[in-house]
Design an enzyme around this catalytic site. Sequence first.
Site, PDB file in Angstrom:
ATOM      1  N   CYS A   1     -11.056 -11.098 -22.713  1.00 34.00           N
ATOM      2  CA  CYS A   1      -9.778 -11.035 -21.991  1.00 34.00           C
ATOM      3  C   CYS A   1      -8.914  -9.810 -22.322  1.00 34.00           C
ATOM      4  O   CYS A   1      -9.151  -8.730 -21.806  1.00 34.00           O
ATOM      5  CB  CYS A   1      -9.016 -12.343 -22.224  1.00 34.00           C
TER       6      CYS A   1
ATOM      7  N   GLU B   1     -13.329 -17.548 -20.957  1.00 33.43           N
ATOM      8  CA  GLU B   1     -12.680 -17.616 -22.268  1.00 33.43           C
ATOM      9  C   GLU B   1     -12.193 -19.049 -22.529  1.00 33.43           C
ATOM     10  O   GLU B   1     -11.723 -19.723 -21.631  1.00 33.43           O
ATOM     11  CB  GLU B   1     -11.490 -16.652 -22.290  1.00 33.43           C
TER      12      GLU B   1
ATOM     13  N   LYS C   1     -12.338 -12.342 -31.016  1.00 32.62           N
ATOM     14  CA  LYS C   1     -11.426 -11.532 -30.190  1.00 32.62           C
ATOM     15  C   LYS C   1     -10.552 -10.636 -31.064  1.00 32.62           C
ATOM     16  O   LYS C   1      -9.837 -11.112 -31.945  1.00 32.62           O
ATOM     17  CB  LYS C   1     -10.557 -12.463 -29.348  1.00 32.62           C
TER      18      LYS C   1
END
Length: 254
Positions: free
Chosen positions: A140, A40, A106
């Site tokens: 994540c 990431e 995300k």
Amino acid sequence: MKIALVQTSLIWENPTENRSHLAQKITGFMEEVDLIVLPEMFSSGFTMNPKVVAETMKGETILWLQHLAKAKNCAITGSLVIEEKGNYYNRLVFVFPNGDIKSYDKRHLFTLAGEHKSYTAGIDKLIVEYKGFRICPLVCYDLRFPVFSRNEENYDVLLYVANWPKPRVNAWDILLKARAVENMCYTIGVNRIGNDHNKHDYVGHSQVVDFLGDYVLEPQEADAVFILELNKAKLFETRNKLAFLNDRDRFEII
């Protein structure tokens, strides 16, 4: 499908140095692979200062990824900070060998670090079809939310890129296994190592778990590139034999 997981430290808020550092890692192995996975925010580290490092989808890092993908004749994926129409995104890009790109923003922003104050959350889930595999790439904190990653699209691979710190790495290990088992898919987690500007310590634990929760690659802590192969025939054989996904509850996310 042969995959290379790049687990390494990142230079704080310095895309130029990170590109150089990662290029050395990527060009350093001679084995041919189908997909390279970076962590990431691989160009900056997990920064809450997007203005300092943000690029566009025609910026230097995207061009660098396209060049590498063509040179290595493989796909490359990872997330970076992208600015678009006045908003900043923690955007995962999947760059194909021919330079084409698919992207995912995300969805679950890490409120504990204030990510929601600096970045705009994504909405849509992405499924990438590549080398006969259906891949669902996420980022994540998405790992903690199983409803969004639920395997309604019959994907074969669930992939997480992360900056997941050492104090909570046990949760990382547990949740990657859980996502693999509940979705009956290969699950890949690629995390960084080292320390960042905020004194957070990262120990990696990049790994690959199969559809029954067994390790294809056990959690790793070294600064290295880990290469492994996924077996689609074995995945399908197990799914057909056990057929657990046929018994899923049905519901809609509103």
